[in-house]
Design an enzyme around this catalytic site. Structure first.
Site, short mmCIF file in Angstrom:
data_model
loop_
_atom_site.label_atom_id
_atom_site.label_comp_id
_atom_site.label_asym_id
_atom_site.label_seq_id
_atom_site.Cartn_x
_atom_site.Cartn_y
_atom_site.Cartn_z
N ASP A 41 43.93 -12.82 12.18
CA ASP A 41 44.97 -12.86 11.10
C ASP A 41 45.23 -14.27 10.72
OD1 ASP A 41 45.33 -10.27 11.03
OD2 ASP A 41 47.24 -10.23 11.93
N GLY A 42 45.22 -15.33 11.37
CA GLY A 42 45.40 -16.51 11.05
C GLY A 42 43.96 -16.99 10.15
N ASN A 64 52.42 -15.29 5.12
CA ASN A 64 53.47 -14.74 6.09
C ASN A 64 54.91 -15.17 5.77
OD1 ASN A 64 52.03 -12.81 7.50
ND2 ASN A 64 51.71 -14.45 9.28
N ASP A 65 55.17 -16.60 5.97
CA ASP A 65 56.56 -17.02 6.10
C ASP A 65 56.34 -18.77 5.70
OD1 ASP A 65 55.49 -18.48 8.57
OD2 ASP A 65 56.11 -16.38 9.70
N ARG A 103 74.34 -24.00 10.91
CA ARG A 103 73.76 -24.77 12.09
C ARG A 103 72.99 -23.65 12.88
NH1 ARG A 103 76.81 -26.75 15.96
NH2 ARG A 103 75.48 -28.59 16.32
N ALA A 154 55.28 -10.76 12.14
CA ALA A 154 54.68 -11.79 13.00
C ALA A 154 55.87 -12.80 13.37
CB ALA A 154 53.88 -12.79 11.90
N TYR A 155 56.24 -14.18 13.04
CA TYR A 155 57.21 -14.78 13.65
C TYR A 155 58.69 -14.24 13.31
CZ TYR A 155 59.35 -19.25 14.88
OH TYR A 155 60.09 -20.37 15.61
N GLN A 201 51.35 -24.17 9.17
CA GLN A 201 50.35 -25.25 8.86
C GLN A 201 51.20 -26.58 9.13
OE1 GLN A 201 46.84 -24.66 8.35
NE2 GLN A 201 47.92 -22.71 9.27
#
Length: 295
Positions: free
Chosen positions: A74-75, A148-149, A176, A190-191, A248
């Site tokens: 996927d990357g 993705n994000d 915070r 994903a993440y 990235q």
């Protein structure tokens, strides 16, 4: 309505990956038998040997090809998406990675599945990306896009990052936390999923904001309209957080920097062979049981 025919086909893969390169060579042989004109990404030339193939940059592939096949995980497809989303060229993924939510053709099915697509048996799916820019005193110091994000992290410090969130010009909260994930439906598996966010169907026109370890028990993931204008103002004094797109290399931000996010005007065009099913992908990739009583 007749299906689109693919004659000029681009091949993209992660250079140096032996499994991916094996599939690239297999694809070249298969596509040549089908009479297709093949253009490979120039970075693959040294790895696959002199096969007499035309080579070019990703931009040249986008301008010349009817279809681009991405071999990898996927990357690899995320990286390709950031280039090819600006062009009306569809992507097809061969999974040589781990999960494979985007690259959904197994290597063992390569010839069968790619053959079906070439014969016009496929479904078309569109995914939107996020555009991000960082402004410092009205000057743009960084830009990026993400399938993705976009993630704001505290960086190398153990301290929490402080920021204010605005959506469509309205103040939402001051927080915070260890950071914030701003995810598309594509990135929700994903993440954002690891951070406790919801799984969103890829067809949803929505964005989810997932706080990372917020310093309050009442802060939860927030789903907003996909056309929302999202802005973060950094209020941290002691550290320089990092904002990145699809994992990235990111941009270091500082006090009073503004991070602006919104939907990219151009969408990514994905092709899937027959039988593609998002829920089946969730069952197989995430370990869901397909029926009650299954292990």
């Amino acid at each position: 309505m007749p299906r689109e025919m693919f004659r000029n086909i681009g091949l993209v893969a992660r250079a140096g990956g032996e499994q991916a390169l094996y599939s690239v060579r297999q694809l070249v042989h298969f596509l040549q038998q089908r009479g297709c004109h093949i253009i490979i990404e120039h970075t693959l030339q040294a790895d696959i040997g002199d096969l007499g193939l035309q080579a070019g940059t990703r931009k040249q592939l986008a301008q010349s090809c009817d279809l681009v096949i991405v071999v990898g995980g996927d990357g690899s497809l995320l990286g390709a998406a950031r280039t090819f989303a600006g062009f009306d060229v569809p992507l097809l993924g061969i999974n040589r990675g781990r999960l494979g939510f985007l690259t959904d053709i197994l290597p063992s099915e390569l010839e069968t599945r790619v053959g079906q697509v070439l014969d016009g048996e496929y479904t078309t799916e569109y995914r939107f990306l996020l555009d991000m820019e960082v402004r410092r005193r009205d000057a743009i110091i960084g830009r990026g896009s993400a399938l993705n994000d976009v993630v704001l992290l505290s960086g190398d410090s153990v301290h929490m990052v402080e920021f204010e969130l605005f959506i469509d010009g309205l103040f939402v909260y001051k927080q915070r936390s260890d950071g914030l994930i701003i995810s598309t439906p594509t990135g929700s598996t994903a993440y954002a999923l690891s951070g406790g966010g919801p799984i969103m169907h890829p067809r949803l026109d929505a964005i989810v904001l997932v706080p990372l370890n917020p310093h309050t028990l009442t802060s939860r993931p927030l789903v907003v309209d996909g056309n929302s204008d999202i802005r973060l103002r950094v209020t941290t004094h002691r550290l320089h957080p990092l904002v990145s797109c699809d994992g990235q290399d990111g941009v270091r931000v500082q006090l009073d920097d503004e991070i602006r996010l919104g939907k990219k005007p151009q969408r990514l065009k994905l092709l899937h062979p027959p039988g593609h099913d998002f829920y089946e992908a969730c069952r197989s990739k995430l370990g869901w049981s397909s029926r009650l009583g299954d292990a």
